[in-house]
Every structure is written in structure tokens, then in C-alpha cells.
Design an enzyme around this catalytic site. Sequence first.
Site, PDB file in Angstrom:
ATOM      1  N   GLY A  12       0.601  -1.207  -0.112  1.00 54.16           N
ATOM      2  CA  GLY A  12      -0.159  -0.116  -0.039  1.00 54.16           C
ATOM      3  C   GLY A  12       0.895   1.300  -0.040  1.00 54.16           C
ATOM      4  O   GLY A  12       0.558   2.316   0.663  1.00 54.16           O
ATOM      5  N   ILE A  17       0.202   6.808   5.048  1.00 52.63           N
ATOM      6  CA  ILE A  17       1.303   6.265   5.521  1.00 52.63           C
ATOM      7  C   ILE A  17       2.371   5.326   4.775  1.00 52.63           C
ATOM      8  O   ILE A  17       3.549   5.456   5.191  1.00 52.63           O
ATOM      9  CB  ILE A  17       0.768   5.231   6.783  1.00 52.63           C
ATOM     10  CG1 ILE A  17      -0.109   6.254   7.854  1.00 52.63           C
ATOM     11  CG2 ILE A  17       1.695   4.519   7.537  1.00 52.63           C
ATOM     12  CD1 ILE A  17      -0.774   5.590   8.837  1.00 52.63           C
ATOM     13  N   ASP A  63      -3.189  -7.881  -6.075  1.00 55.45           N
ATOM     14  CA  ASP A  63      -4.564  -7.711  -5.403  1.00 55.45           C
ATOM     15  C   ASP A  63      -4.322  -8.674  -4.026  1.00 55.45           C
ATOM     16  O   ASP A  63      -4.488  -9.719  -4.304  1.00 55.45           O
ATOM     17  CB  ASP A  63      -5.503  -8.147  -6.305  1.00 55.45           C
ATOM     18  CG  ASP A  63      -7.089  -7.881  -5.167  1.00 55.45           C
ATOM     19  OD1 ASP A  63      -7.037  -7.775  -4.283  1.00 55.45           O
ATOM     20  OD2 ASP A  63      -7.878  -8.316  -6.182  1.00 55.45           O
ATOM     21  N   ASN A  90       1.279  -2.436   5.501  1.00 54.68           N
ATOM     22  CA  ASN A  90       0.440  -1.211   5.489  1.00 54.68           C
ATOM     23  C   ASN A  90      -0.893  -1.403   4.406  1.00 54.68           C
ATOM     24  O   ASN A  90      -1.638  -0.385   5.095  1.00 54.68           O
ATOM     25  CB  ASN A  90       1.298  -0.018   4.864  1.00 54.68           C
ATOM     26  CG  ASN A  90       0.294   1.047   4.806  1.00 54.68           C
ATOM     27  OD1 ASN A  90       0.127   1.952   5.744  1.00 54.68           O
ATOM     28  ND2 ASN A  90       0.288   1.570   3.710  1.00 54.68           N
ATOM     29  N   SER A 143      -4.166  -0.123  14.071  1.00 56.98           N
ATOM     30  CA  SER A 143      -5.129   1.164  14.287  1.00 56.98           C
ATOM     31  C   SER A 143      -5.614   1.106  15.662  1.00 56.98           C
ATOM     32  O   SER A 143      -5.769   0.093  16.410  1.00 56.98           O
ATOM     33  CB  SER A 143      -6.177   1.122  13.325  1.00 56.98           C
ATOM     34  OG  SER A 143      -7.067   2.288  13.757  1.00 56.98           O
ATOM     35  N   TYR A 155     -13.727  -3.374  10.887  1.00 61.42           N
ATOM     36  CA  TYR A 155     -12.418  -2.867  10.696  1.00 61.42           C
ATOM     37  C   TYR A 155     -11.870  -3.186  12.224  1.00 61.42           C
ATOM     38  O   TYR A 155     -10.559  -3.465  12.069  1.00 61.42           O
ATOM     39  CB  TYR A 155     -12.455  -1.345  10.455  1.00 61.42           C
ATOM     40  CG  TYR A 155     -11.288  -0.713  10.398  1.00 61.42           C
ATOM     41  CD1 TYR A 155     -10.417  -0.917   9.285  1.00 61.42           C
ATOM     42  CD2 TYR A 155     -10.766   0.444  11.282  1.00 61.42           C
ATOM     43  CE1 TYR A 155      -9.088  -0.214   8.872  1.00 61.42           C
ATOM     44  CE2 TYR A 155      -9.403   0.843  11.208  1.00 61.42           C
ATOM     45  CZ  TYR A 155      -8.690   0.445   9.960  1.00 61.42           C
ATOM     46  OH  TYR A 155      -7.454   1.394   9.678  1.00 61.42           O
ATOM     47  N   LYS A 159      -8.170  -5.333  12.982  1.00 63.01           N
ATOM     48  CA  LYS A 159      -7.088  -4.615  13.268  1.00 63.01           C
ATOM     49  C   LYS A 159      -6.864  -5.469  14.821  1.00 63.01           C
ATOM     50  O   LYS A 159      -5.408  -5.396  15.170  1.00 63.01           O
ATOM     51  CB  LYS A 159      -7.267  -3.127  13.545  1.00 63.01           C
ATOM     52  CG  LYS A 159      -7.181  -2.377  12.159  1.00 63.01           C
ATOM     53  CD  LYS A 159      -6.013  -2.801  11.580  1.00 63.01           C
ATOM     54  CE  LYS A 159      -5.950  -1.909  10.068  1.00 63.01           C
ATOM     55  NZ  LYS A 159      -4.854  -2.047   9.389  1.00 63.01           N
TER      56      LYS A 159
END
Length: 249
Positions: A12, A17, A63, A90, A143, A155, A159
Amino acid sequence: MPSASKVALVTGAQQGIGRATALTLAQQGYDLALHFLDDEAAVVALGEEITALGQRTSRHRADLVDTGAAQRLVEEAFETHGRLDGVVNNAGIFHRATLDELTVGLWDLTLDVNLRAATFVIQAAVAQMRRTGTRGAIVNVSSVAAFGTARGIHYSASKGGLDAMTRAAALDVARDGIRINGVAPGMVLTAQALEGDAREELERIAAATVAGRIGRPEEIAAVIAFLLSDAASFINGEVIQANGGARMG
């Protein structure tokens, strides 16, 4: 020939970031394998900046929903540079949804990208490091949302799972001299953070935190670079909270 510089793979890398981390590592003398999915122009521009710093780069489209593609990404990075010293997991997604709005498809996609892909990137990277006797380092970008966030059950689960995986994987590879750590950013101004929210709303929320502001990608990149470095040689299986004091402990 293998690169004379240390080599890090950043997933990423095209924005936020990931981009800041790639530039920070280049400034510290790393060559970079830059992963992206859908914005090659941004990665080309990033590569030009890194080349101007005197470091080599390579671009790798993958991907990461495809576990095989995640593993091939690591193999391609190693084959291109002849070594692999660091990995920064990331790449991630956060499409906001309440409990009522959450679908099985969104749940699966989020955990596939944010957790499963990171796990199998690590598996492939550790295999290369063990084969070459490299005492490498891996950093997973988590996160503060691992503790829970609005419109983000999926999400937060991804994480929270990433944090647990970081600790468990670190135990598996510590005796090989390979370190695996995480960094958990708070509110950082990136395209992902802005998705589904107005900037004004983010700034209002950030103003109520201890720091009183939104973080910058470069501030997170500095923590990641530290965790990859020899200066962090006695840190393993940790998730460093980099959130401006929004959450402590």
C-alpha cells in the site's frame, strides 16, 4: 546482483502512511519494493522521488485479497533485489458501515485485506529470511480502532486480529532473529481517514484529543522506521500506540 543496501517491501505504498514510510526508509538508505493495486502513476512518482535520493525501487502490482498474490509479491520483491530485510504490512481498507449496514461481503473483504493478506505476506517473508539467514524485521500497521470505533465493527475486528497475530507470529520467529512488531496510529490525515467523513468532522474529533490535532503520515512513518531499525533490536511482539495520547495503556 543483490542490492548493496537493505531492502524493504512496503505494501500500500502509493499514498498516506505507506508513501511516507517508503520515503523515510529511502532517506535512511533502504532500497524499496513498492506494492500497489490501482494507482500506478502515484507509485511511479514515488519511485522517482526515491531514485533522486540515490536508492533503487521496484513496483509490484498485487491484489492482496488473493493469498497467492500476496505470497508472490514477496517472492518478486526478493527476486528483484536479491535480498529482503524488512516488510511493512501497510495495505488496508476501511469502508464504514454500522452493524445494520454490515454485509458478509464487506466483513470478508475487510478481514481478507487487513488480516489474512498480512499473515501470508509475513509467512512468505519469513521463509525468505530464514532461507538466507537474514535477521529481518516486520512491522504491521494496525489502528487505535482495534479498541473499537463507530461504524467499524469489521475494521476493529480486523485490526484487533492483526495485533493478536503480530504477537503470536513474533513468538514463532524470535529464535530466528526475526522481529515482528506493530504500530497503531490514531487519527491520521490520509485518504482512508477521509472516506465517508468530512474533514471538518475529523478535525473536530481530533481537537478533543490530548494532542489537539490530526496526526501526519510522516509521524507514523518515523515509528515504523524505528521498529525496522537496529535501534529497536530488543523490541519484539509489541504494538506501539502512536495516537497523540488519544488512548493510553
